[in-house]
Scaffold this motif. Structure first.
Motif, PDB file in Angstrom:
ATOM      1  N   SER A 288       0.809  -1.226   0.000  1.00 52.13           N
ATOM      2  CA  SER A 288       0.000   0.000   0.000  1.00 52.13           C
ATOM      3  C   SER A 288       0.838   1.271   0.000  1.00 52.13           C
ATOM      4  O   SER A 288       0.324   2.351  -0.303  1.00 52.13           O
ATOM      5  CB  SER A 288      -0.932   0.002   1.217  1.00 52.13           C
ATOM      6  N   ALA A 289       2.115   1.167   0.328  1.00 56.36           N
ATOM      7  CA  ALA A 289       2.999   2.335   0.288  1.00 56.36           C
ATOM      8  C   ALA A 289       3.049   2.934  -1.117  1.00 56.36           C
ATOM      9  O   ALA A 289       3.319   4.124  -1.292  1.00 56.36           O
ATOM     10  CB  ALA A 289       4.408   1.957   0.746  1.00 56.36           C
ATOM     11  N   ASN A 290       2.747   2.110  -2.123  1.00 53.09           N
ATOM     12  CA  ASN A 290       2.768   2.583  -3.508  1.00 53.09           C
ATOM     13  C   ASN A 290       1.608   3.521  -3.835  1.00 53.09           C
ATOM     14  O   ASN A 290       1.610   4.162  -4.878  1.00 53.09           O
ATOM     15  CB  ASN A 290       2.758   1.394  -4.468  1.00 53.09           C
ATOM     16  N   TYR A 291       0.599   3.595  -2.956  1.00 56.71           N
ATOM     17  CA  TYR A 291      -0.554   4.455  -3.217  1.00 56.71           C
ATOM     18  C   TYR A 291      -0.356   5.876  -2.694  1.00 56.71           C
ATOM     19  O   TYR A 291      -1.176   6.756  -2.957  1.00 56.71           O
ATOM     20  CB  TYR A 291      -1.822   3.871  -2.572  1.00 56.71           C
TER      21      TYR A 291
ATOM     22  N   VAL B  32      -2.353   3.782   5.244  1.00 52.95           N
ATOM     23  CA  VAL B  32      -2.943   3.717   3.897  1.00 52.95           C
ATOM     24  C   VAL B  32      -3.710   2.404   3.724  1.00 52.95           C
ATOM     25  O   VAL B  32      -4.849   2.389   3.246  1.00 52.95           O
ATOM     26  CB  VAL B  32      -1.847   3.851   2.816  1.00 52.95           C
ATOM     27  N   ALA B  33      -3.082   1.291   4.104  1.00 49.34           N
ATOM     28  CA  ALA B  33      -3.751  -0.014   4.001  1.00 49.34           C
ATOM     29  C   ALA B  33      -5.022  -0.029   4.850  1.00 49.34           C
ATOM     30  O   ALA B  33      -6.062  -0.556   4.427  1.00 49.34           O
ATOM     31  CB  ALA B  33      -2.806  -1.123   4.444  1.00 49.34           C
ATOM     32  N   ALA B  34      -4.948   0.565   6.035  1.00 51.79           N
ATOM     33  CA  ALA B  34      -6.096   0.579   6.955  1.00 51.79           C
ATOM     34  C   ALA B  34      -7.260   1.392   6.397  1.00 51.79           C
ATOM     35  O   ALA B  34      -8.429   1.072   6.659  1.00 51.79           O
ATOM     36  CB  ALA B  34      -5.673   1.150   8.305  1.00 51.79           C
ATOM     37  N   TYR B  35      -6.966   2.418   5.626  1.00 50.20           N
ATOM     38  CA  TYR B  35      -8.030   3.234   5.029  1.00 50.20           C
ATOM     39  C   TYR B  35      -8.934   2.367   4.153  1.00 50.20           C
ATOM     40  O   TYR B  35     -10.167   2.441   4.236  1.00 50.20           O
ATOM     41  CB  TYR B  35      -7.430   4.380   4.208  1.00 50.20           C
ATOM     42  N   TYR B  36      -8.313   1.543   3.314  1.00 50.27           N
ATOM     43  CA  TYR B  36      -9.107   0.692   2.411  1.00 50.27           C
ATOM     44  C   TYR B  36      -9.846  -0.392   3.186  1.00 50.27           C
ATOM     45  O   TYR B  36     -10.946  -0.794   2.796  1.00 50.27           O
ATOM     46  CB  TYR B  36      -8.202   0.101   1.322  1.00 50.27           C
ATOM     47  N   GLU B  37      -9.255  -0.854   4.291  1.00 50.74           N
ATOM     48  CA  GLU B  37      -9.959  -1.793   5.155  1.00 50.74           C
ATOM     49  C   GLU B  37     -11.176  -1.105   5.781  1.00 50.74           C
ATOM     50  O   GLU B  37     -12.271  -1.680   5.834  1.00 50.74           O
ATOM     51  CB  GLU B  37      -9.020  -2.282   6.274  1.00 50.74           C
TER      52      GLU B  37
END
Length: 340
Positions: free
Chosen positions: A121-124, A312-317
């Motif tokens: 997710s760091a790529n976003y 960032v990963a948690a946002y999509y979760e």
């Protein structure tokens, strides 16, 4: 979703204590990282018990700094995210206990995040890079070739069967006297060496496999050094480092390109600490340009362990309705496939 989603994320899976405030899965408002590298250098690697103790010392000051930098309080936060695996169990438990306490006291949702998903997710964070794509995750503990179908949806195409790429870098660096951390040291000294001086093996495994194996090339380096000592020959450290690095990078690049072509995808991403390696970036860029593939990789600060990627990963979760209960536990060997 009209209202901003503000995630406070905690990352403590190894030897970095990091807290970040991330808005809407894109805007990093603060990203504080307290590194323990200097503490572990004298031991030649991370000592789990020392790392855990240092996390306990660091976690509260780092949280305070992350909030102060954004002029926010816990009340302004939408949810609390934390890495719950994989990683060192003691280190994970420090971040997890802190996140649970804050979420419970402030009545905020708790979101557990897989460490590897964070790296992907760091790529976003920068640019407008979106799924689907092939992601090559290379770090001290992991080497995963992942088909990222969508946000939070993954297919693991291949992984290491023995040493992770970063682990091999560390072990080879130690054997040639460079010390810890090995990855950056090998990357730097390789620039002074001849990468074609020594022909170390490339392990592609059986035909069609996307798995990796780096124990063979690591052993080949150790055998070469021993042979030089027995024959009383000079050990050229830059040449060994450059030749070893070339053999590892070559396999990673070739398998990643092959996977993208097989899936008919025109985007590749790098992630993890070894994604900071200049040779890997250079060779992957050349290969992608040759094949007409777009390459993306995070800035150096987002390659190594950091809480921004967890936020960032948690946002999509969060927007997909994922919430965790207070019985969420640390899982040191958590597999990416276990997430679903």
């Amino acid at each position: 979703m009209n209202k901003d989603v503000i995630i406070m994320a905690i990352e403590s899976s190894c030897d970095e204590t990091s807290v970040s405030i991330v808005k809407n899965g894109k805007h990093v408002l603060s990203n504080i990282i307290s590194s323990q590298i200097d503490l572990h250098k004298k031991f030649g690697g991370v000592v789990p018990e020392i790392a855990s103790r240092k996390h306990i010392e660091n976690i509260d000051p780092v949280i305070s700094e992350a909030l102060e930098e954004t002029d926010m309080t816990i009340k302004d936060v939408t949810a609390v995210a934390v890495t719950y695996g994989p990683g060192l169990v003691g280190a994970l438990l420090v971040g997890l206990a802190e996140a649970k306490a804050i979420a419970f006291a402030a009545k905020k949702p708790l979101i557990g995040v897989h460490h590897i998903e964070g790296h992907i997710s760091a790529n976003y964070i920068e640019g407008e890079f979106k799924p689907p794509f092939v992601c090559m995750v290379v770090s001290g503990g992991h080497t995963h070739l992942v088909h990222v179908r969508d946000y939070g949806k993954y297919e693991i195409m291949g992984k290491t069967r023995d040493d992770a790429a970063g682990e091999a870098f560390d072990k080879v660096a130690r054997s040639i006297g460079l010390g810890y951390p090995g990855g950056p040291k090998i990357d730097n000294i390789s620039k002074e060496g001849n990468e074609n001086a020594i022909e170390f093996p490339r392990s592609y495994l059986e035909n069609g496999s996307y798995d990796f194996s780096f124990s063979g090339v690591k052993s080949a380096v150790l055998n070469y050094i021993n042979q030089c000592k027995m024959k009383e020959q000079e050990i050229n450290v830059p040449d060994i480092a450059a030749s070893f690095q070339k053999s590892v990078v070559e396999v990673i690049v070739n398998k990643t390109i092959k996977a993208a072509k097989e899936l008919k995808l025109d985007k590749i991403a790098l992630a993890g600490g070894v994604a900071a390696n200049s040779k890997l970036r250079e060779e992957m860029k050349k290969a992608c340009e040759k094949e007409g593939i777009t390459l993306h990789y995070p800035s150096l600060v987002y390659c190594t362990d950091n809480a921004a990627m967890i936020g960032v990963a948690a946002y999509y979760e969060y927007i997909n309705g994922v919430r965790h209960n207070m019985d969420l536990n640390a899982i040191p060997n958590l597999k990416l496939s276990d997430r679903f």
